[in-house]
Each structure stands twice: as C-alpha cells, then as structure tokens.
Enzyme design. Structure first.
Site, PDB file in Angstrom:
ATOM      1  N   ALA A 174      -9.559  44.741 -25.726  1.00  0.00           N
ATOM      2  CA  ALA A 174      -8.405  45.164 -26.189  1.00  0.00           C
ATOM      3  C   ALA A 174      -7.792  46.642 -25.041  1.00  0.00           C
ATOM      4  CB  ALA A 174      -8.164  45.253 -27.296  1.00  0.00           C
ATOM      5  N   ALA A 176      -5.171  49.691 -25.608  1.00  0.00           N
ATOM      6  CA  ALA A 176      -4.075  50.279 -26.406  1.00  0.00           C
ATOM      7  C   ALA A 176      -3.706  51.793 -25.983  1.00  0.00           C
ATOM      8  CB  ALA A 176      -4.841  50.923 -27.493  1.00  0.00           C
ATOM      9  N   SER A 177      -3.029  52.963 -26.997  1.00  0.00           N
ATOM     10  CA  SER A 177      -2.669  54.104 -26.249  1.00  0.00           C
ATOM     11  C   SER A 177      -3.307  54.668 -25.945  1.00  0.00           C
ATOM     12  CB  SER A 177      -1.478  54.272 -27.299  1.00  0.00           C
ATOM     13  OG  SER A 177      -2.394  54.814 -28.711  1.00  0.00           O
ATOM     14  N   ALA A 179      -7.011  54.251 -25.006  1.00  0.00           N
ATOM     15  CA  ALA A 179      -8.405  54.061 -24.851  1.00  0.00           C
ATOM     16  C   ALA A 179      -8.248  52.311 -24.819  1.00  0.00           C
ATOM     17  CB  ALA A 179      -9.624  54.446 -25.586  1.00  0.00           C
ATOM     18  N   GLN A 180      -8.803  51.912 -24.391  1.00  0.00           N
ATOM     19  CA  GLN A 180      -8.955  50.492 -23.656  1.00  0.00           C
ATOM     20  C   GLN A 180     -10.578  50.384 -24.546  1.00  0.00           C
ATOM     21  OE1 GLN A 180      -7.940  50.265 -20.030  1.00  0.00           O
ATOM     22  NE2 GLN A 180      -9.533  49.428 -19.245  1.00  0.00           N
ATOM     23  N   VAL A 181     -11.212  48.925 -24.556  1.00  0.00           N
ATOM     24  CA  VAL A 181     -12.625  48.537 -25.504  1.00  0.00           C
ATOM     25  C   VAL A 181     -13.256  47.689 -24.380  1.00  0.00           C
ATOM     26  CG1 VAL A 181     -13.791  47.909 -27.202  1.00  0.00           C
ATOM     27  CG2 VAL A 181     -11.802  49.299 -27.564  1.00  0.00           C
ATOM     28  N   LYS A 195     -15.229  52.074 -25.920  1.00  0.00           N
ATOM     29  CA  LYS A 195     -14.256  52.810 -25.880  1.00  0.00           C
ATOM     30  C   LYS A 195     -13.910  54.146 -25.420  1.00  0.00           C
ATOM     31  CE  LYS A 195     -10.840  54.053 -29.268  1.00  0.00           C
ATOM     32  NZ  LYS A 195     -10.732  54.379 -31.200  1.00  0.00           N
ATOM     33  N   ASP A 336      -4.133  54.735 -39.545  1.00  0.00           N
ATOM     34  CA  ASP A 336      -3.683  54.684 -38.277  1.00  0.00           C
ATOM     35  C   ASP A 336      -4.244  52.563 -39.311  1.00  0.00           C
ATOM     36  OD1 ASP A 336      -1.629  53.330 -36.273  1.00  0.00           O
ATOM     37  OD2 ASP A 336      -3.634  54.137 -35.032  1.00  0.00           O
TER      38      ASP A 336
END
Length: 1011
Positions: A174, A176-177, A179-181, A195, A336
């Site tokens: 995934a 996201a805003s 970081a990425q995993v 992450k 969140d």
C-alpha cells in the site's frame, strides 16, 4: 454541497433567462483560463528559483475558487431549468469537481492526501461521486521508486538490505500520504511489513499545513459560520508527530496493551473487553517502522469480505467498541480511523486488525470524563449535564440555547446511515442547521445577512478536535461498509465505566473524597469520620454540611461527587437541589415583606391578588397560606397532569387563582407541597410590585452576601456547579411499611411517595425545571449559604460576620446573574395598575391590625417579652438603635439586620402573639416547620426536603445547620449527622431526626423527611 434554498423557481422562466446560463459559463471559463495562466506564471517563477514556495499554495487556492464558483453557478442555474433536470445538473457538477479535487491531491500528495482520505470516508454526507473517486487515496497512491525506499531503510537502520532481509518485495502492499508499506522477511525468517517514510515528505507536510491554515482563514472570512480554525490549529499541533515513526511505535505498543490484544479471554474478564488485533513492533527509527505481518482483507475489498463470509456489521461494531475503549477508558486513541488503516483477519473468527498509530491523541483524565459526560448527557437528553460537560471541556457558547445545543449533540452522536442514504442524511443535517440558525436569528434579532456571519461558538477547545474527527470518521466508515451503527448503544458501556469507576471508589480509595479544607472544630473532625463511614457503605454520593454556633462557623464540610455520572468532587460552592427546603426561604421573603410594611399576615389574599377571590377563596388570608390551612393543598397537580406545567409561572398562578378550596380556610392543616410556592409567589409579586427573583435578591441574597449560592430557579451559566439527583432505592423501598400520615395530601402518602420520589430526580434534573420558579420545591443552594440564612434567622435577623475565610472559594464571590422569568413586562405594567386599585380596597383600619407597631419596636430594647410562650431573642438596645429600615427601592449593601420585629421568632413559629394565626398543635408555624425537641418543647424552626436535605435553627442554643445531598433517601444520613452534632454540642435532638430512618441493622423505621 447542494442548497435547497435555491429551488422552487418556475422553470418556465428559463426561456426568458437563458442569458444567465451563458454568463455563468463565461465566468467559469474565465477562471479556468485564469488558473492556466497562473500555472504558466508559476513555471516562470520556479525557473527563477523562488516560485516553488508559493506554487502549491496557489494551486490549492485556484482550484478552491474554481470549485466554489462552479457550485455557485449551479445554484443559480437550477432556478431556470426544469425540476426533473436538477438532479442530473448536480450530479455532473459533483463528478466534475470531484475529479478536480482528486487530480489536485494526487499532484500535491502530502497533507492533502490526508484530507482526501477523510473525505472518502464521509459517505454519510458526501455525494457518491466524491466517494467513488477519493477512496483510491486510502492506500492506492502512486508508489515511490524502490531505490528511494531502500536508501531510506539503509540510512535509518545502518545496515544494507542484504543484511536486514532475506527477502524484500519491491511492489508495495500500500502507498499512502506519508509512507508506503512493503512485505519482507527478516534474517531470522520472520515475516514482516516495512513502513518507509517518503523522502522529503516532512517539508511538504509542514508547507501544506501553512496552506491549509490560509484556506481556513479565507473560509472563515467569507463564511464566518464555517470557522474551522480550532480544527486546523489542533491538526498543526498533532500532524508533525506522525512524521516520527519512533513515536508511532510507542503509540502502537501502548494501544495494544490498553486493549489487551495479547491477552486471552480468560485473562481479560471485563465486560468491556474488545476483540481486535494489533501487529507487534519489531524495530523502529524516525523514518522506518518494521512490524509483524498479519494476513488480512482490506475493508474496501467487498468481494473478498463476502467470499470469506465476514460479518461486516460485527466487524464495524467491534472497531467502534475498540475506539470507545481507547477514548473513554484509556484516554489515548488513534485519530485516523479511515478504511485504509484496517484489515480483517482471514482466519475465523474474523477480527479487525488495527493499523497506523501515527496520529494518536492523549487526553487528560478530566477531559476524558467530560467527553463521557457529554455522551451520556446526549443519550439521556440531560441538558444540565450537557452544558456542564461543555463548560468542563472549555467549549463556550455565545448564546444560551440549551435545546439547540442538545440537538447538535444528538446529531454528533447520531446513528450512522448506509451510503445509499447520504442524500437524505445531508438534507436532514442541512434542514437542522437552517432551523438552528433561525432560532439564533430570532434570539439575537439579526438580519439574514448578519446571521450568516454569526458563529454561535465562542471558544472551541483544540483537545476535542481529534475526538470529533474520530467520531466522524467512524460514521463514515460504517456508511462506506453499508452498515448501520447505533453509537449510543455500543459506546455507552465504555462512557459509563469511566464515570462509574471514578464514583464507585468512594472514601476508602479516594483520599480526596472529602474536600480538602481546614477543620473548624472537634465536632467537624468527628463528622468527617462519620461521613467517611456512610460513604464507604454507599449511603452518600455527594454531600455538604455547614453549621453555626453562637454566630460562628463550626462546620463547613463538602464530600463525595456531583452525580452518578459526574465524578467531579463536591466543593463548598456546589449547588444542590433541595426540594421543600425552598419553602423556608420563600417564607422568609414573606416575613421580610411584612416587616417592610408591604404586607400583613392577616390580610385577605384577594385584597392583594386581583382575581384570587373567586370560587370561595375570598376568606383566605396570608397566614392561612403560610400555615398550610388555605384548603388549596390539592388545587391542581401539575406533576400528575403535565410535569412541564410547573415550568410555566404565569399559568400556575392562573390555575391557583381559579382553583377552589377543599376545606374551610383555617380549619385543617394539610401540607401544600407544591401549591404553597405559587400561593406565596403570587402574594409576593402582587404585594411588592416586583418580580419574585428581585425580591429574593433584595431580601436575602444581598443582605447575607450569599450571591451565586442560593437560587429558586437557576440562571444560565451555573450548570457546571450543579449536583445531580439520584435515588437510594434500598431505603426508599421501605416506604411501603410506613403508616399513612393524615396531615399530608393523598399524593404524599407513603404508598405513593416511592413512585413520586422515583420520578422526581428525572424531572428535576432537567434544565427547564431547574430554571423554573417553583418557590415550594426548586431551590438550589450550597449548605454554607443555607446555614448562613438560618444563622441569621436564629439571631432574629442579625446578619452574622462574614463567612469563614477558610472556605474557598469565598461565599458570595460568584456573580448572581439572575434570569428573571416570572411575569412579563406587560403583565407587570397591568399588575401595577391593579395594585394601585387594590390599595383602595384595603381596610382603613389595617394599621390597627398590625401585631406590632413602631413604639413596640423601639421599646423592645428596654424590656424582654414576659410571656413564657415567647421564644423571641430580643436584640439589645445598641443593636436596636443601630437598625436601619431598608427601602425596597433603595437597597443598601451593608445590612446588619433583616428584620425590625423583636418577636420575629414567634412570627416564624406561630407562637406567642401569633399563636391565633395557626392551628393549635400543628406541625407548621407561619411558613416554617416547627422544631420540637424530644421532651415536647418548641426549640426552633426550619424546613426539610424530600430526600434528606434540610436547614433549621435552635433559637435557644443559637445553633443552625444545613445539610444538602444528592442521593435521595428517607433522611437516614441526615438523621445520623444530626444525632452526632447535637450530641457533641449537648443540644437537644429535634424529634423529627430521632424518628427519621437511621442507618444500621438495628435501626427502627421512623418518619421520612419529606417536608
């Protein structure tokens, strides 16, 4: 987005108004071209080296203005087209602007992705076009290059990728805003996820925060009712913490421990246990986080959820319970909860997996309790508790609109709705907002333009911003999943647990159960031990005791908590509802008016109150009312007929004036448990020409300097000091064993008191009733204010020295701020004319009928009353000479004596020269309950209220005491207090308290304190 105000224009006019559409299209096209010019201009600025600073900001502003004008244009267009085409017009506008928003967010990334993620969850209020496009932001952004990711990992962890991992999947799970995993395998063979923070994202986020702040400022200027500054300020404070993954690691461990994720069901037996999973933290640095890998299904993967047989309703309910636990129990919660931060385990039983604890909010214990109190107040419709919770959390309103405040709270905690009901929900919210603004407009007398710019919130505490965000995100999550969540049911046990947990600790656990204040005497020290004992067996919830001896304070103790759902401590200035204790205060006002020669005790009420003499009431006199012998004890029963009727002062006075006596006035004494108040209130207002609250302030509050701590009908602004009533059901269940009491009306017999007592807390906890003027039953006071009142009466009206300086805050330090709600101004003017006419009807020999005259008063300093029945303690010559009669029109602040009558005690008790105004051997004197010692002698006067609150004085011993409490019983707690205090002071114990139900296994059943 859509405003129904612009509908309803005849579509036929479109043929003559087609030019509107052309003009609007030109305006929108102009701004599109202007936006393109801005882009070309900033490319030039960027090449010069300094345009990048403002480039992102101008992109945001240009798109925001474009969308704003687009929707304004649609609002105008829909006026001129057929109604059947309006939905399609708006749908196209939503699709057009949703694409603009998505393209902007994808281009800018950073903080704007967070905004897009938030919007993508609000399926309950946003059009489907936005949801469909923006939901891809939850975890499907374009990934950063794997080379950049590896450089960050090696830099942060200090080792090469080959040393750290035996396998590293280049394709991210995934993006996201922030970081990425990626999935990976450690050298020890453990499957993990890594992450990795985007390179350079910190600078972008901080810049975006500035941009967002600028936009919010602009919106607040353009549309003041949409001032989101408190929200963006809190976001600016919390967002940078998301950029440190070491903080996120600690947050993850803390939440996992709080929720008991690593414990078995046998280890966690709490009813509020939640069944969720949280990955273990393996390693962390500022920009890299390695976690345990958990195989799960994304919440937005509906097909997979169905294929695995996942119960979506159960999953969302468990997520909601997990957040309720974090908020209300732990005071530490993830801020969140968008769908991208959850998975569902593939193995049955399918459980939610909670991810991403970067934005996590910690709140104070007091705020946690205030949030729980706000939730429960909304659930129960308790306006008093709601306004109190607002005050405790620092939320200030510019207007006193409790109904609207409750309405907004109800909307905030409303049940979620599936996404297919979004349009209906949005319309409901808009209609509610329009209605609330109409109320504000009427109350403030604002124009249509002014009300649009009026913000009813004066101060919005930043600490609750993330809380509000979480509730909205959870509601959006359930709408996205197409399930209906009843938050008031699911979250209630958690909110209750935090309040009940604090309350149930009692004195044996809570060292501050008794308010920390100096001890005035040995008897007070012993009293505190008694209160601790009673509190430890749950007989006391909250209590105040204050006593005077020989004009000095000897006891001033506060203990316990404000209510069943309010664990804040009772303090000296806490206001308790005291029911019929109020009658003693109202009686004092009547005697004060008599003393000021505005009224006579033997005066016919009909000569004071125009229209009262109808239906056989023409012979009722003032002393009949005070002695409970008017025959109007059951004139009408508002509690049985319509409980809210007691809030209507004018209507209650009208009902009294039109009623008929059941018995011959003066013949029999029947307790007037409610009608007493309106009878006295009408007499007071018509005889003085003033409002009830004005008389209360002039006769008692100002002379005794107890402003802000004695009310009959509370004003707005004191809700945070109010104690809340509850029942001691164990004691009240014993009422059925009592014999009937002939001096009480049928509604007050023991077999009916239980039902009445059960309903009263609910009724008298409501804000409308608390604000009502009910002079027989709606007093709110502190024990120290009530004790000072009776200490003054004990000395014949001589005001004691200032209250003990050891009591903080000082007595009388609160602003009284009366809220007059009695007769309207127009009624007052009419009444003034009626009273002028009434003066002509008064008997000419009324001066001869006075029970004392000026000569009698002046001679009181040189001779004592020889009549052995008299208990009046006369004032000596020096104090008598120093008396000053206080003009009702020119109030003096420094008053030494409330009364001129040297036989005022006899007047209170119906003794001596006043004995012919009362029924022989009755329980009541003139407005007060007679206090009889166990040997049968008359020693003083006072008044108790249902549930146990009381105030009385012993004249001979110059002793006065007040007890206020909020756990209603048959008076057992009060009786135990009286027995101890009287025994220690060697003062005769009043008979009522010796008969009252004592507490203990060997105690006998007595008479309940109900009047």
């Amino acid at each position: 987005m859509r405003n129904s105000r612009f509908r309803g224009i005849n579509s036929g006019s479109f043929q003559n108004k087609r030019w509107w559409s052309v003009v609007l299209d030109c305006i929108v096209s102009f701004f599109v071209r202007l936006s393109a010019n801005f882009k070309r201009l900033f490319r030039k600025f960027a090449s010069m080296g300094w345009g990048n600073i403002y480039k992102r900001r101008m992109k945001v502003f240009s798109v925001a203005i474009l969308i704003y004008l687009d929707y304004k244009g649609v609002q105008q267009k829909e006026k001129w087209i057929k109604k059947s085409k309006v939905p399609a017009l708006w749908e196209k506008a939503h699709e057009r602007n949703a694409k603009r928003v998505l393209n902007l967010i994808v281009e800018l990334e950073g903080l704007w992705v967070k905004l897009g993620q938030y919007l993508s969850t609000r399926a309950d209020v946003l059009p489907q076009a936005y949801i469909s496009l923006l939901k891809q932001l939850q975890d499907s952004l374009p990934p950063r290059p794997v080379q950049e990711v590896c450089r960050t990992i090696e830099r942060e962890l200090g080792h090469s990728m080959n040393v750290l991992f035996t396998d590293f999947v280049n394709e991210p799970l995934a993006t996201a805003s922030i970081a990425q995993v990626h999935r990976a395998t450690l050298a020890n063979g453990q499957d993990v996820v890594v992450k990795v923070q985007h390179d350079g994202i910190r600078a972008i986020i901080l810049e975006d925060l500035k941009n967002a702040k600028s936009i919010v400022d602009w919106i607040a200027w353009a549309e003041p009712q949409y001032d989101f500054n408190p929200m963006i300020d809190e976001w600016c404070k919390e967002a940078p913490r998301e950029l440190d993954f070491n903080i996120e690691a600690e947050n993850t461990r803390a939440v996992s421990m709080n929720l008991g994720c690593k414990k078995t069901n046998d280890e966690v037996r709490s009813d509020n246990r939640v069944d969720v999973l949280i990955p273990d933290i393996i390693q962390s640095s500022e920009s890299v986080l390695i976690l345990e890998y958990m195989d799960g299904i994304r919440l937005n993967d509906v097909e997979s959820l169905d294929a695995f047989g996942v119960d979506k309703q159960k999953i969302v309910e468990e997520i909601t319970r997990a957040y309720a636990h974090q908020i209300y129990v732990d005071g530490f919660f993830n801020g969140d909860p968008h769908p991208g931060n959850f998975l569902v385990s593939k193995e049955p039983p399918h459980r939610p997996i909670l991810l991403d604890f970067g934005l996590t909010k910690k709140i104070s214990h007091s705020l946690k309790q205030a949030l729980a109190k706000m939730f429960l107040a909304s659930a129960e419709g308790d306006q008093v508790a709601l306004l109190s919770a607002f005050a405790e959390m620092g939320l200030k309103l510019r207007l006193d609109l409790p109904d609207q405040a409750m309405s907004v709270a109800g909307l905030f905690f409303r049940s979620s709705t599936p996404s297919n009901e979004a349009v209906k929900t949005l319309k409901t919210l808009n209609d509610q907002r329009v209605q609330n603004m109409k109320v504000i407009q009427e109350k403030m007398q604002l124009s249509q333009k002014e009300v649009k710019r009026f913000n009813p919130i004066d101060a919005f505490p930043g600490d609750i911003v993330i809380f509000a965000r979480v509730i909205n995100l959870l509601r959006g999550l359930s709408s996205t999943m197409n399930v209906r969540i009843v938050y008031l049911d699911i979250m209630r046990p958690f909110a209750e647990s935090v309040l009940l947990g604090s309350i149930s600790r009692g004195p044996t656990v809570d060292a501050h159960w008794i308010h920390d204040s100096p001890i005035h005497s040995d008897v007070e020290s012993k009293l505190r031990k008694l209160l601790t004992e009673l509190g430890s067996i749950q007989k006391i919830l909250g209590i105040q005791v204050c006593a005077y001896k020989d004009g000095k304070v000897i006891i001033d103790t506060s203990a316990g908590v404000l209510g069943r759902y309010d664990p804040r401590p009772v303090q000296p200035d806490t206001l308790f509802p005291v029911f019929s204790v109020t009658k003693g205060v109202t009686a004092g006002m009547i005697h004060w008016l008599v003393d000021k020669r505005k009224l006579q005790l033997d005066q016919t009420v009909a000569n004071i109150w125009p229209g009262f003499g109808s239906n056989g009431k023409d012979t009722i006199k003032v002393h009949h009312v005070l002695n409970h012998t008017s025959g109007l004890h059951s004139a009408f029963d508002p509690v049985g007929e319509n409980p809210l009727l007691i809030c209507d002062w004018d209507e209650c006075l009208k009902r009294i004036a039109n009623s008929s006596p059941e018995t011959e006035p003066g013949s029999q004494q029947f307790y007037h448990y409610l009608t007493y108040g309106w009878l006295c209130g009408g007499i007071l207002e018509y005889a003085s020409g003033k409002k009830f609250q004005e008389i209360l302030e002039e006769s008692i509050l100002k002379p005794l300097k107890i402003d802000g701590e004695l009310y009959i009908g509370i004003p707005p602004g004191v809700e945070s000091r109010l104690a809340t009533l509850t029942l001691d059901t164990d004691e009240l269940s014993k009422l059925s064993s009592l014999a009937s009491q002939p001096e009480l009306p049928s509604a007050f017999q023991p077999d009916k008191i239980l039902q009445l007592a059960t309903n009263l807390p609910v009724l008298f906890n409501t804000l409308n009733v608390r604000r009502a003027i009910i002079p027989a039953a709606n007093g709110h006071c502190s024990a120290r204010a009530l004790a000072r009142y009776y200490a003054t009466l004990a000395d014949g009206g001589l005001v004691p020295p200032p209250h003990s300086s050891l009591s903080q805050p000082p007595l009388g330090s609160h602003t009284h701020v009366p809220k007059f709600t009695s007769l309207k101004d127009s009624t007052k003017k009419r009444k003034g004319k009626e009273m002028a006419a009434t003066e002509k009807l008064k008997p000419k020999d009324h001066q001869k009928k006075r029970l004392y005259d000026e000569k009698h008063v002046m001679s009181a300093s040189s001779s004592r009353e020889s009549n052995t029945e008299s208990l009046a303690r006369l004032v000596d010559s020096s104090s008598s000479a120093g008396k000053t009669e206080i003009s009702s029109d020119d109030h003096q602040d420094d008053i030494h004596n409330m009364f001129n009558n040297p036989r005022i005690h006899d007047a209170f008790m119906g003794a001596g020269d006043y004995s012919d105004l009362v029924v022989p051997d009755g329980k009541f004197g003139l407005g007060f309950k007679r206090v009889i010692s166990q040997d049968g002698s008359l020693v003083g006067f006072g008044h108790s209220g249902m549930g146990g609150s009381t105030g009385f004085c012993d004249i001979k011993n110059r002793f006065s005491i007040a007890v206020t409490l909020n756990k209603m019983s048959m008076g057992g707690v009060t009786a135990n207090i009286m027995k101890l205090v009287c025994s220690e002071l060697n003062i005769p114990l009043p008979k009522d308290f010796s008969l009252s139900n004592a507490i203990g296994p060997d105690s006998e059943m007595g008479t309940p304190l109900i009047n």
